[in-house]
Design an enzyme around this catalytic site. Structure first.
Site, PDB file in Angstrom:
ATOM      1  N   SER A 141      -3.114   4.125 -13.749  1.00  0.00           N
ATOM      2  CA  SER A 141      -4.255   4.101 -14.880  1.00  0.00           C
ATOM      3  C   SER A 141      -4.705   2.660 -15.001  1.00  0.00           C
ATOM      4  O   SER A 141      -5.504   2.312 -15.767  1.00  0.00           O
ATOM      5  CB  SER A 141      -3.889   4.418 -16.135  1.00  0.00           C
ATOM      6  OG  SER A 141      -4.136   5.807 -16.548  1.00  0.00           O
ATOM      7  N   THR A 142      -4.120   1.322 -14.289  1.00  0.00           N
ATOM      8  CA  THR A 142      -4.368   0.056 -14.221  1.00  0.00           C
ATOM      9  C   THR A 142      -5.599  -0.175 -13.446  1.00  0.00           C
ATOM     10  O   THR A 142      -5.917  -1.458 -13.392  1.00  0.00           O
ATOM     11  CB  THR A 142      -3.123  -0.758 -14.002  1.00  0.00           C
ATOM     12  OG1 THR A 142      -2.702  -0.814 -12.557  1.00  0.00           O
ATOM     13  CG2 THR A 142      -1.857  -0.448 -14.966  1.00  0.00           C
ATOM     14  N   GLY A 143      -6.090   0.555 -12.659  1.00  0.00           N
ATOM     15  CA  GLY A 143      -7.253   0.161 -11.902  1.00  0.00           C
ATOM     16  C   GLY A 143      -8.641   0.596 -12.752  1.00  0.00           C
ATOM     17  O   GLY A 143      -9.281   0.147 -13.672  1.00  0.00           O
TER      18      GLY A 143
ATOM     19  N   VAL B 146      -6.247   4.282  -5.523  1.00  0.00           N
ATOM     20  CA  VAL B 146      -5.360   4.830  -4.533  1.00  0.00           C
ATOM     21  C   VAL B 146      -5.498   6.352  -4.073  1.00  0.00           C
ATOM     22  O   VAL B 146      -5.195   6.650  -3.130  1.00  0.00           O
ATOM     23  CB  VAL B 146      -3.961   4.664  -5.282  1.00  0.00           C
ATOM     24  CG1 VAL B 146      -3.812   5.415  -6.668  1.00  0.00           C
ATOM     25  CG2 VAL B 146      -2.813   4.681  -4.419  1.00  0.00           C
ATOM     26  N   ASP B 147      -6.284   7.126  -4.891  1.00  0.00           N
ATOM     27  CA  ASP B 147      -6.322   8.546  -4.731  1.00  0.00           C
ATOM     28  C   ASP B 147      -7.362   8.552  -3.402  1.00  0.00           C
ATOM     29  O   ASP B 147      -7.072   9.387  -2.736  1.00  0.00           O
ATOM     30  CB  ASP B 147      -7.266   8.797  -6.018  1.00  0.00           C
ATOM     31  CG  ASP B 147      -7.412  10.545  -6.021  1.00  0.00           C
ATOM     32  OD1 ASP B 147      -6.755  11.136  -5.109  1.00  0.00           O
ATOM     33  OD2 ASP B 147      -8.162  11.078  -6.859  1.00  0.00           O
TER      34      ASP B 147
ATOM     35  N   ASP C  37       0.895  -1.343  -0.153  1.00  0.00           N
ATOM     36  CA  ASP C  37      -0.051   0.196   0.177  1.00  0.00           C
ATOM     37  C   ASP C  37       0.823   1.108  -0.083  1.00  0.00           C
ATOM     38  O   ASP C  37       1.695   1.393   1.059  1.00  0.00           O
ATOM     39  CB  ASP C  37      -0.850  -0.079   1.508  1.00  0.00           C
ATOM     40  CG  ASP C  37      -2.015   1.068   1.501  1.00  0.00           C
ATOM     41  OD1 ASP C  37      -1.688   2.124   0.869  1.00  0.00           O
ATOM     42  OD2 ASP C  37      -2.885   0.955   2.005  1.00  0.00           O
ATOM     43  N   ILE C  38       0.735   2.208  -0.808  1.00  0.00           N
ATOM     44  CA  ILE C  38       1.542   3.409  -1.219  1.00  0.00           C
ATOM     45  C   ILE C  38       1.479   4.273  -0.150  1.00  0.00           C
ATOM     46  O   ILE C  38       2.491   5.105   0.349  1.00  0.00           O
ATOM     47  CB  ILE C  38       1.314   4.055  -2.433  1.00  0.00           C
ATOM     48  CG1 ILE C  38       2.701   4.555  -3.128  1.00  0.00           C
ATOM     49  CG2 ILE C  38       0.065   4.866  -2.448  1.00  0.00           C
ATOM     50  CD1 ILE C  38       2.700   5.151  -4.389  1.00  0.00           C
TER      51      ILE C  38
HETATM   52  N1  AR6 Z   1      -1.427   1.691  -2.760  1.00  0.00           N
HETATM   53  C1  AR6 Z   1      -1.076   1.383  -3.957  1.00  0.00           C
HETATM   54  N2  AR6 Z   1      -1.449   1.057  -5.119  1.00  0.00           N
HETATM   55  C2  AR6 Z   1      -2.947   1.108  -4.832  1.00  0.00           C
HETATM   56  C3  AR6 Z   1      -3.592   1.388  -3.809  1.00  0.00           C
HETATM   57  C4  AR6 Z   1      -3.023   1.793  -2.544  1.00  0.00           C
HETATM   58  N3  AR6 Z   1      -3.554   2.130  -1.333  1.00  0.00           N
HETATM   59  N4  AR6 Z   1      -5.039   1.163  -3.904  1.00  0.00           N
HETATM   60  C5  AR6 Z   1      -5.076   0.840  -5.289  1.00  0.00           C
HETATM   61  N5  AR6 Z   1      -3.810   0.782  -5.634  1.00  0.00           N
HETATM   62  P1  AR6 Z   1      -6.748   3.469  -9.614  1.00  0.00           P
HETATM   63  P2  AR6 Z   1      -6.693   4.654 -11.933  1.00  0.00           P
HETATM   64  C6  AR6 Z   1      -3.577   0.312  -7.448  1.00  0.00           C
HETATM   65  O1  AR6 Z   1      -8.093   2.888  -9.611  1.00  0.00           O
HETATM   66  O2  AR6 Z   1      -7.030   3.456 -12.577  1.00  0.00           O
HETATM   67  C7  AR6 Z   1      -9.675   7.455  -8.926  1.00  0.00           C
HETATM   68  O3  AR6 Z   1     -11.063   7.457  -8.660  1.00  0.00           O
HETATM   69  C8  AR6 Z   1      -4.490  -0.264  -7.995  1.00  0.00           C
HETATM   70  O4  AR6 Z   1      -4.677  -1.712  -7.902  1.00  0.00           O
HETATM   71  O5  AR6 Z   1      -6.375   3.732  -7.945  1.00  0.00           O
HETATM   72  O6  AR6 Z   1      -5.647   5.591 -12.501  1.00  0.00           O
HETATM   73  C9  AR6 Z   1      -9.097   8.677  -9.442  1.00  0.00           C
HETATM   74  O7  AR6 Z   1      -9.776   9.893  -8.756  1.00  0.00           O
HETATM   75  C10 AR6 Z   1      -4.159  -0.083  -9.523  1.00  0.00           C
HETATM   76  O8  AR6 Z   1      -3.151  -1.105  -9.907  1.00  0.00           O
HETATM   77  O9  AR6 Z   1      -6.345   4.428 -10.449  1.00  0.00           O
HETATM   78  C11 AR6 Z   1      -9.414   8.452 -10.921  1.00  0.00           C
HETATM   79  O10 AR6 Z   1     -11.030   9.076 -11.134  1.00  0.00           O
HETATM   80  C12 AR6 Z   1      -3.559   1.126  -9.483  1.00  0.00           C
HETATM   81  O11 AR6 Z   1      -3.469   1.581  -8.122  1.00  0.00           O
HETATM   82  C13 AR6 Z   1      -9.229   6.969 -11.127  1.00  0.00           C
HETATM   83  O12 AR6 Z   1      -9.403   6.349  -9.989  1.00  0.00           O
HETATM   84  C14 AR6 Z   1      -4.292   2.128  -9.993  1.00  0.00           C
HETATM   85  O13 AR6 Z   1      -5.691   2.286  -9.902  1.00  0.00           O
HETATM   86  C15 AR6 Z   1      -8.106   6.623 -11.546  1.00  0.00           C
HETATM   87  O14 AR6 Z   1      -8.119   5.262 -12.127  1.00  0.00           O
END
Ligand code: AR6
Length: 174
Positions: free
Chosen positions: A122-124, A34-35, A11-12
């Site tokens: 972007s991968t979530g 993650v945001d 977890d970042i």
């Molecule tokens: N620590 C590290 N990585 C994480 C964590 C964490 N706590 N939580 C999730 N990830 P995403 P996106 C990973 O969906 O695809 C938001 O609503 C997750 O497994 O967080 O860039 C923003 O406000 C994945 O591999 O971001 C935008 O609207 C990676 O983080 C939108 O989501 C990115 O997943 C951005 O989508």
């Protein structure tokens, strides 16, 4: 000194790097994934600074990056970058994702940080194919390390999900 690339599963928000990168959206006002985790654990100060940035420059464009304090997190700074939503690949998604990594590294360099940690942008929720995203992330980081005299000693990829971790491990292991 040569910059090291490190891979961590986790977890970042727990990472004590000087800067952590957030996969934000153009509003800069928080969201899920993650945001959401960064804003929840980092506290209100991060949002306050994001709002101040918005008042100054408006929304953050896809591929761009800005920075704020890390509030209550162990890091010093959060670099907020906006990844592209995957839409089949014909809308400059790869170039925009590369810009996220490039612009975040540029900010980190200007801040004088010694370590920076990236999530898999972007991968979530944005559905960028993980394997392609990993190749882009690693290529841009290696390009940065090889081209520039940098003060950054450590660049960390933080993989939250096992699939991304396996992908990074296999690419970096080669
Ligand atoms: N620590 C590290 N990585 C994480 C964590 C964490 N706590 N939580 C999730 N990830 P995403 P996106 C990973 O969906 O695809 C938001 O609503 C997750 O497994 O967080 O860039 C923003 O406000 C994945 O591999 O971001 C935008 O609207 C990676 O983080 C939108 O989501 C990115 O997943 C951005 O989508």
């Amino acid at each position: 000194m040569k910059t090291e690339i490190k891979l961590i599963k986790g977890d970042i928000t727990n990472i004590k790097a000087d800067a952590i990168v957030n996969a934000a959206n153009t509003s800069l006002l928080g969201g899920g994934g993650v945001d959401g985790a960064i804003h929840r654990k980092g506290g209100i100060q991060i949002l306050e600074e994001c709002k101040a940035i918005r008042n100054r420059q408006g929304k953050c464009k896809t591929g761009d990056a800005v920075y704020t304090t890390a509030g209550l997190l162990p890091a010093k700074y959060v670099i907020h970058t906006v990844g592209p939503v995957w839409n089949g690949g014909g809308n400059d998604e790869c170039e925009l994702l590369a810009s996220c990594y490039r612009n975040s590294l540029k900010i980190a360099e200007n801040l004088g940080v010694k370590s920076i940690a990236f999530p898999n942008i972007s991968t979530g929720i944005y559905h960028f194919p993980k394997e392609r995203a990993a190749h882009i992330a690693i290529e841009i980081v290696k390009e940065f390390i090889n081209k520039k005299q940098t003060n950054i000693e450590e660049i960390i990829f933080i993989c939250f999900d096992e699939e991304n971790y396996q992908i990074y491990e296999s690419i970096l292991g080669n």
